[in-house]
Design an enzyme around this catalytic site. Structure first.
Site, PDB file in Angstrom:
ATOM      1  N   ASN A   9       0.870  -1.178   0.000  1.00  0.00           N
ATOM      2  CA  ASN A   9       0.000   0.000   0.000  1.00  0.00           C
ATOM      3  C   ASN A   9       0.910   1.232   0.000  1.00  0.00           C
ATOM      4  O   ASN A   9       1.549   1.533   1.002  1.00  0.00           O
ATOM      5  CB  ASN A   9      -0.876  -0.056   1.261  1.00  0.00           C
ATOM      6  CG  ASN A   9      -1.673   1.208   1.486  1.00  0.00           C
ATOM      7  OD1 ASN A   9      -1.771   2.069   0.604  1.00  0.00           O
ATOM      8  ND2 ASN A   9      -2.259   1.337   2.672  1.00  0.00           N
ATOM      9  N   TRP A  10       0.950   1.906  -1.137  1.00  0.00           N
ATOM     10  CA  TRP A  10       1.883   3.040  -1.259  1.00  0.00           C
ATOM     11  C   TRP A  10       1.378   4.303  -0.567  1.00  0.00           C
ATOM     12  O   TRP A  10       2.105   5.296  -0.491  1.00  0.00           O
ATOM     13  CB  TRP A  10       2.141   3.354  -2.735  1.00  0.00           C
ATOM     14  CG  TRP A  10       2.865   2.281  -3.489  1.00  0.00           C
ATOM     15  CD1 TRP A  10       3.280   1.056  -3.019  1.00  0.00           C
ATOM     16  CD2 TRP A  10       3.270   2.323  -4.864  1.00  0.00           C
ATOM     17  NE1 TRP A  10       3.913   0.349  -4.018  1.00  0.00           N
ATOM     18  CE2 TRP A  10       3.916   1.110  -5.159  1.00  0.00           C
ATOM     19  CE3 TRP A  10       3.136   3.278  -5.878  1.00  0.00           C
ATOM     20  CZ2 TRP A  10       4.437   0.826  -6.419  1.00  0.00           C
ATOM     21  CZ3 TRP A  10       3.652   2.994  -7.141  1.00  0.00           C
ATOM     22  CH2 TRP A  10       4.296   1.781  -7.399  1.00  0.00           C
ATOM     23  N   LYS A  11       0.130   4.282  -0.137  1.00  0.00           N
ATOM     24  CA  LYS A  11      -0.476   5.470   0.503  1.00  0.00           C
ATOM     25  C   LYS A  11      -0.278   6.709  -0.388  1.00  0.00           C
ATOM     26  O   LYS A  11      -0.307   6.587  -1.608  1.00  0.00           O
ATOM     27  CB  LYS A  11       0.080   5.647   1.915  1.00  0.00           C
ATOM     28  CG  LYS A  11      -0.101   4.357   2.735  1.00  0.00           C
ATOM     29  CD  LYS A  11       0.073   4.532   4.204  1.00  0.00           C
ATOM     30  CE  LYS A  11      -0.155   3.184   4.885  1.00  0.00           C
ATOM     31  NZ  LYS A  11      -0.018   3.250   6.326  1.00  0.00           N
ATOM     32  N   HIS A  93      -9.468   0.747   5.247  1.00  0.00           N
ATOM     33  CA  HIS A  93      -8.165   0.972   5.882  1.00  0.00           C
ATOM     34  C   HIS A  93      -8.349   1.891   7.095  1.00  0.00           C
ATOM     35  O   HIS A  93      -9.168   2.808   7.062  1.00  0.00           O
ATOM     36  CB  HIS A  93      -7.184   1.593   4.885  1.00  0.00           C
ATOM     37  CG  HIS A  93      -5.790   1.638   5.422  1.00  0.00           C
ATOM     38  ND1 HIS A  93      -5.362   2.627   6.272  1.00  0.00           N
ATOM     39  CD2 HIS A  93      -4.748   0.783   5.271  1.00  0.00           C
ATOM     40  CE1 HIS A  93      -4.107   2.378   6.614  1.00  0.00           C
ATOM     41  NE2 HIS A  93      -3.707   1.270   6.014  1.00  0.00           N
ATOM     42  N   GLU A  95      -6.769   4.341   8.168  1.00  0.00           N
ATOM     43  CA  GLU A  95      -6.629   5.787   7.908  1.00  0.00           C
ATOM     44  C   GLU A  95      -7.910   6.338   7.278  1.00  0.00           C
ATOM     45  O   GLU A  95      -8.284   7.486   7.515  1.00  0.00           O
ATOM     46  CB  GLU A  95      -5.396   6.038   7.018  1.00  0.00           C
ATOM     47  CG  GLU A  95      -4.116   5.837   7.820  1.00  0.00           C
ATOM     48  CD  GLU A  95      -2.921   5.342   7.024  1.00  0.00           C
ATOM     49  OE1 GLU A  95      -2.904   5.499   5.789  1.00  0.00           O
ATOM     50  OE2 GLU A  95      -1.993   4.786   7.646  1.00  0.00           O
ATOM     51  N   GLU A 165      -5.061  -5.192  10.752  1.00  0.00           N
ATOM     52  CA  GLU A 165      -4.046  -4.175  10.977  1.00  0.00           C
ATOM     53  C   GLU A 165      -4.328  -3.453  12.293  1.00  0.00           C
ATOM     54  O   GLU A 165      -5.163  -2.543  12.333  1.00  0.00           O
ATOM     55  CB  GLU A 165      -4.068  -3.155   9.837  1.00  0.00           C
ATOM     56  CG  GLU A 165      -3.788  -3.752   8.487  1.00  0.00           C
ATOM     57  CD  GLU A 165      -3.269  -2.698   7.515  1.00  0.00           C
ATOM     58  OE1 GLU A 165      -2.182  -2.908   6.978  1.00  0.00           O
ATOM     59  OE2 GLU A 165      -3.937  -1.672   7.322  1.00  0.00           O
ATOM     60  N   GLY A 171       2.636   2.208  10.753  1.00  0.00           N
ATOM     61  CA  GLY A 171       3.541   3.335  10.552  1.00  0.00           C
ATOM     62  C   GLY A 171       4.266   3.763  11.816  1.00  0.00           C
ATOM     63  O   GLY A 171       4.891   4.815  11.854  1.00  0.00           O
ATOM     64  N   SER A 211       3.699  -2.219  10.222  1.00  0.00           N
ATOM     65  CA  SER A 211       5.164  -2.261  10.366  1.00  0.00           C
ATOM     66  C   SER A 211       5.782  -3.613   9.983  1.00  0.00           C
ATOM     67  O   SER A 211       6.715  -4.074  10.634  1.00  0.00           O
ATOM     68  CB  SER A 211       5.576  -1.851  11.778  1.00  0.00           C
ATOM     69  OG  SER A 211       5.128  -0.517  12.042  1.00  0.00           O
ATOM     70  N   GLY A 232       2.975  -1.107   4.275  1.00  0.00           N
ATOM     71  CA  GLY A 232       3.006   0.310   3.937  1.00  0.00           C
ATOM     72  C   GLY A 232       4.431   0.755   3.658  1.00  0.00           C
ATOM     73  O   GLY A 232       4.953   0.619   2.552  1.00  0.00           O
ATOM     74  N   GLY A 233       5.094   1.279   4.680  1.00  0.00           N
ATOM     75  CA  GLY A 233       6.427   1.864   4.531  1.00  0.00           C
ATOM     76  C   GLY A 233       7.421   0.992   3.765  1.00  0.00           C
ATOM     77  O   GLY A 233       8.110   1.474   2.859  1.00  0.00           O
TER      78      GLY A 233
HETATM   79  P1  PGA Z   1       3.010   0.226   7.641  1.00  0.00           P
HETATM   80  O1  PGA Z   1       1.538   0.407   7.021  1.00  0.00           O
HETATM   81  O2  PGA Z   1       3.568  -1.057   7.055  1.00  0.00           O
HETATM   82  O3  PGA Z   1       3.766   1.431   7.208  1.00  0.00           O
HETATM   83  O4  PGA Z   1       2.839   0.134   9.122  1.00  0.00           O
HETATM   84  C1  PGA Z   1       0.671  -0.676   6.861  1.00  0.00           C
HETATM   85  C2  PGA Z   1      -0.660  -0.226   6.302  1.00  0.00           C
HETATM   86  O5  PGA Z   1      -1.168   0.823   6.733  1.00  0.00           O
HETATM   87  O6  PGA Z   1      -1.239  -0.873   5.408  1.00  0.00           O
END
Ligand code: PGA
Length: 249
Positions: A9-11, A93, A95, A165, A171, A211, A232-233
């Site tokens: 997930n590149w956000k 998600h 967020e 998650e 993050g 993470s 994500g990251g």
């Molecule tokens: P993260 O994000 O790996 O940066 O913690 C995961 C996500 O939100 O899908």
């Protein structure tokens, strides 16, 4: 045997040239024994779609409107995603839930609409830190699963992946312990068995997200109920995403 499924997930990151160089590296240097998806922001979907055409890398979107068309300023419809060759969409998600106020009901509407248009769904659930500390993690996740999947048929479950998650692990560099993550994954699998059947529960892919890095993917994936990762990251660089996407359970 469930096939491992790794999703990046590149956000809200990258421009077209940055996206292209990442995708090229993944395609040139990565292998695709696992199911692998990347979910770039909307503005990069066409560029990435052209780059992944004819390859095994699956194109996903990070969100989608509750409607097909009309007066929804700033929204993107499933028809637009399909038009660009998008195959899957991440819905619910944390967020989207916490920053943009998406409720379980909104997520449920989106899941129905995505499936209507033959988009696979990665359906995200997870508790906040306060909920975990109050001992309510299982209850919250069970409720999100129940409400998010309202009126989804057993057949439709074939197109759904659930991503657990924990919000406090996204993050932040904090990862749920593999044991804690596996406990919640098994709660989700049991709930799917209650709602549908053992067969559907056994086939369901449940990703862990929060993470995930090359250094912790092995212990997480070593757990019986963890079938993949939503990353994500670490999905933003080929050198960190390739070891995750290639992880062999
Ligand atoms: P993260 O994000 O790996 O940066 O913690 C995961 C996500 O939100 O899908």
């Amino acid at each position: 045997m469930r096939r491992s499924y790794m999703a990046g997930n590149w956000k809200m990151n990258y421009t077209r040239s940055e996206a292209l160089s990442l995708v090229k590296e993944l395609l040139e240097n990565g292998s695709f024994k696992n199911k692998v998806l990347v979910a770039p922001p909307f503005t990069l979907l066409e560029t990435v779609s052209n780059a992944v055409k004819g390859t095994e890398l699956i194109l996903g979107a990070q969100n989608m409107s509750t409607a097909e068309s009309g007066a929804h300023t700033g929204e993107i419809s499933p028809l637009m995603l399909k038009d660009l060759g998008v195959q899957a969409v991440i819905l619910g998600h944390s967020e989207r839930r916490s920053i943009y106020g998406e409720t379980n009901e909104i997520v449920n509407t989106k899941i129905h609409l995505a499936l209507k248009h033959s988009l696979e769904v990665i359906f995200c659930v997870g508790e906040t830190l306060e909920e975990r500390e109050a001992g309510a993690a299982e209850k919250i996740v069970r409720d999100q699963v129940l409400k998010g999947l309202k009126d989804i048929s057993e057949k439709q479950m074939e197109s759904i992946t659930i991503a657990y998650e924990p919000v406090w692990a996204i993050g932040t560099g904090k990862t749920a312990s593999p044991e804690d993550a596996d406990d919640i994954h098994s709660v989700i699998r049991k709930e799917i068995e209650e709602l549908y059947s053992k067969e559907t529960a056994d086939q369901l892919i449940i990703q862990y997200g929060g993470s995930v890095k090359p250094s912790n993917v092995k212990e997480l994936m070593g757990k019986a109920n963890i079938d993949g990762a939503l990353v994500g990251g670490a999905a933003l660089k080929a050198e960190t995403f390739i070891p995750i996407m290639e992880y062999n359970k």
